[in-house]
Design a protein around this motif. Structure first.
Motif, PDB file in Angstrom:
ATOM      1  N   THR A  16       0.805  -1.166   0.181  1.00  0.00           N
ATOM      2  CA  THR A  16      -0.140  -0.131  -0.015  1.00  0.00           C
ATOM      3  C   THR A  16       0.974   1.340  -0.054  1.00  0.00           C
ATOM      4  OG1 THR A  16      -0.074  -0.254   2.441  1.00  0.00           O
ATOM      5  CG2 THR A  16      -1.998  -1.239   1.171  1.00  0.00           C
ATOM      6  N   GLU A  73      -5.905  -0.099   3.160  1.00  0.00           N
ATOM      7  CA  GLU A  73      -7.461  -0.538   3.147  1.00  0.00           C
ATOM      8  C   GLU A  73      -8.385   0.219   4.055  1.00  0.00           C
ATOM      9  OE1 GLU A  73     -10.115  -3.746   2.351  1.00  0.00           O
ATOM     10  OE2 GLU A  73      -8.112  -3.168   1.796  1.00  0.00           O
ATOM     11  N   LYS A 101     -10.058   2.815   1.512  1.00  0.00           N
ATOM     12  CA  LYS A 101     -10.165   2.206   0.073  1.00  0.00           C
ATOM     13  C   LYS A 101     -11.477   3.072  -0.585  1.00  0.00           C
ATOM     14  CE  LYS A 101     -12.500  -1.972   1.540  1.00  0.00           C
ATOM     15  NZ  LYS A 101     -13.406  -1.964   0.756  1.00  0.00           N
TER      16      LYS A 101
END
Length: 324
Positions: free
Chosen positions: A198, A233, A236
């Motif tokens: 990420t 996450e 997102k």
């Protein structure tokens, strides 16, 4: 030869000369008349505020946005003048405009010096339509015909609109295609190097911290769609451009790589906020920080520097940092 024949020949020659002179004069008159029509010719285009009548062949174009000036140059329409906020511009822009003989007029951020613009005698003004207030558009239009291009700052949206206005669609397609090829190669390199790890883009401001959403367009598109980077996450589903967050949630973000922008604007200093971030124990404890996977971003380069030239340079920088 008889005297009568000589006189007839002389009259004939005189007539021919008079006709030639008359044709020449007529030709010059038509040429002049055509030139006047061509100079005065106009056409109507549609912009953010409706239909606007502009010169068919403008000779003195002012562009109020340096990215838009770059877009125009790259598709083959070189403006004569560009408004320029020195503090905010990437380093390449000044020599770039000088190379293309575009006059740089220093300006203040978010402000127009109407008197100065009037003194430059433009016959056309080109501005970004998104975010332009109707009153500002009205004031600009008093100086010269003004096109408020129905687009934001991003080149994927703005270049096709500009190309339509200036009849440069073929040239625009070539520019965007070349950029797309470069981006696709960079995306593949990055994916091979970091896979699904990420990437967080963190903006440091004087009184807060914000992160770049993945679905907001413009620079978001470059990072998270064009290059296919994966946002942490926890963020997102964010559609906002830049969203404030508390440093208390840093452990929950867990980014593998971080790009940090120390926000730069006129009369604006984020130095103290950046210092507080770097001294925060939660920040220091992030794996990305401990493993030296934190990279600086200049506002000039990745916000103001959007364009076929600037965005290509930003891609090179991202690849340099993420690909060993």
């Amino acid at each position: 030869m008889s005297k009568r024949l000589i006189m007839l020949l002389g009259c004939a020659l005189l007539a021919i000369a008079l006709v030639a002179c008359s044709n020449s004069a007529t030709s010059k008159k038509e040429e002049s008349s055509t030139g006047e029509i061509q100079t005065a010719a106009t056409r109507v285009v549609k912009d953010t505020f409706g239909d606007v009548t502009i010169p068919a062949s403008p000779k003195n174009i002012i562009v109020t946005n340096t990215s838009y000036a770059e877009y125009l140059i790259e598709i083959g329409v070189t403006p004569q003048i560009v408004l320029f906020v020195p503090l905010l511009e990437p380093e390449y822009r000044t020599p770039y405009f000088e190379k293309h003989v575009v006059k740089i007029i220093f300006s203040e951020q978010y402000q127009f010096n109407y008197e100065q613009m009037l003194s430059l005698s433009p016959d056309l003004i080109v501005a970004q339509g998104e975010g332009l207030e109707a009153k500002t558009y009205e004031d600009l239009s008093k100086i010269a015909p003004t096109i408020a291009v129905s687009a934001g700052p991003g080149m994927e949206e703005a270049i096709p609109k500009l190309a339509e206005i200036f009849n440069k669609t073929e040239e625009a397609n070539k520019v965007l295609s070349a950029f797309g090829e470069k981006a696709a190669k960079a995306k593949e390199k990055i994916h091979q190097a970091i896979g699904d790890k990420t990437v967080l883009v963190l903006r440091v401001e004087p009184t807060r911290y914000r992160y770049l959403g993945s679905q907001a367009g413009n620079v978001s598109t470059l990072f998270y769609q064009t290059l296919g980077l994966k946002i942490p996450e926890i963020f997102k589903d964010t559609k906002e451009w830049f969203t404030p967050f508390s440093l208390e949630i840093l452990p929950d973000i867990k980014p593998d790589y971080i790009f940090v922008e120390k926000r730069m604007m006129e009369n604006y200093d984020s130095s103290e906020s950046l210092k507080e971030l770097e001294e925060n124990p939660l920040w220091k404890n992030l794996d990305a920080v401990k493993d030296n996977r934190v990279f600086p971003l200049k506002t000039n380069d990745y916000i103001q520097g959007q364009g076929p030239i600037g965005s290509s340079m930003l891609i090179d920088y991202i690849v340099e940092k993420l690909v060993p």
